[in-house]
Write a protein that holds these residues in place. Structure first.
Motif, short mmCIF file in Angstrom:
data_model
loop_
_atom_site.label_atom_id
_atom_site.label_comp_id
_atom_site.label_asym_id
_atom_site.label_seq_id
_atom_site.Cartn_x
_atom_site.Cartn_y
_atom_site.Cartn_z
N UNK A 67 0.64 -1.39 -0.08
CA UNK A 67 -0.02 -0.08 -0.21
C UNK A 67 0.89 1.31 -0.13
N UNK A 68 1.86 1.19 0.83
CA UNK A 68 2.74 2.31 0.89
C UNK A 68 4.10 2.31 -0.07
N UNK A 69 4.03 1.49 -0.83
CA UNK A 69 5.06 1.25 -1.71
C UNK A 69 6.62 1.32 -1.15
N UNK A 70 6.47 0.66 0.16
CA UNK A 70 7.76 0.43 0.85
C UNK A 70 8.02 1.55 1.77
N UNK A 71 7.61 2.72 1.81
CA UNK A 71 7.87 3.54 2.80
C UNK A 71 7.45 3.25 4.23
N UNK A 72 6.73 2.13 4.55
CA UNK A 72 6.35 1.60 5.83
C UNK A 72 8.06 1.15 6.61
N UNK A 73 9.13 0.94 5.64
CA UNK A 73 10.34 0.60 6.14
C UNK A 73 10.67 1.55 7.09
N UNK A 74 10.65 2.79 6.90
CA UNK A 74 11.10 3.93 7.74
C UNK A 74 10.68 3.74 9.00
N UNK A 75 9.04 3.56 9.15
CA UNK A 75 8.52 3.19 10.31
C UNK A 75 9.05 2.13 10.97
N UNK A 76 9.16 0.82 10.43
CA UNK A 76 9.77 -0.29 10.96
C UNK A 76 10.89 -0.19 11.57
#
Length: 125
Positions: A67-76
């Motif tokens: 959904x976020x195109x991988x930007x959730x990686x920063x949050x993880x």
């Protein structure tokens, strides 16, 4: 074994850079030697957290990756740094991350510094 030691030292340098640059990341100690030992121990904790916990979190958040195109990686990555801070506190290490925003900025700095050091210090594989 040498590869493990090298990665741990690179992570320690990256965590040290984040602690130096970000106001909400604290590394305390009496002298330089104590801080260096704390950095190496925190880097070991960080490695264990990233090895065991991060893959599970990525697996369960797979729809968010799409959904976020991988930007959730920063949050993880920020959450892994907060978990490292908590585990370090439980082990009586003098490392603390005070909130999500410093964790997010710190994880970005750790990623950039570690990437740069890995580019300079190449593996023999």
């Amino acid at each position: 074994m040498m590869k493990f030691v090298l990665k741990t030292l690179i992570n320690a340098a990256a965590i040290g850079a984040a602690a130096w640059l970000i106001k909400g990341i604290d590394l305390t100690g009496a002298d330089w030697g104590h801080k260096a030992l704390t950095l190496v121990l925190v880097a070991l904790v960080f490695g264990v957290v990233n090895f065991f916990v991060k893959p599970l979190v990525k697996l369960f958040s797979l729809p968010l990756f799409i959904l976020t195109l991988g930007l959730i990686t920063f949050v993880i990555n920020a959450l892994m740094l907060l978990l490292t801070s908590y585990a370090s506190g439980q082990l009586s290490l003098h490392f603390k991350v005070e909130g999500f925003v410093p964790a997010l900025l710190g994880s970005l700095i750790i990623s950039i510094v570690a990437w740069g050091l890995h580019m300079v210090v190449r593996d023999e594989d």
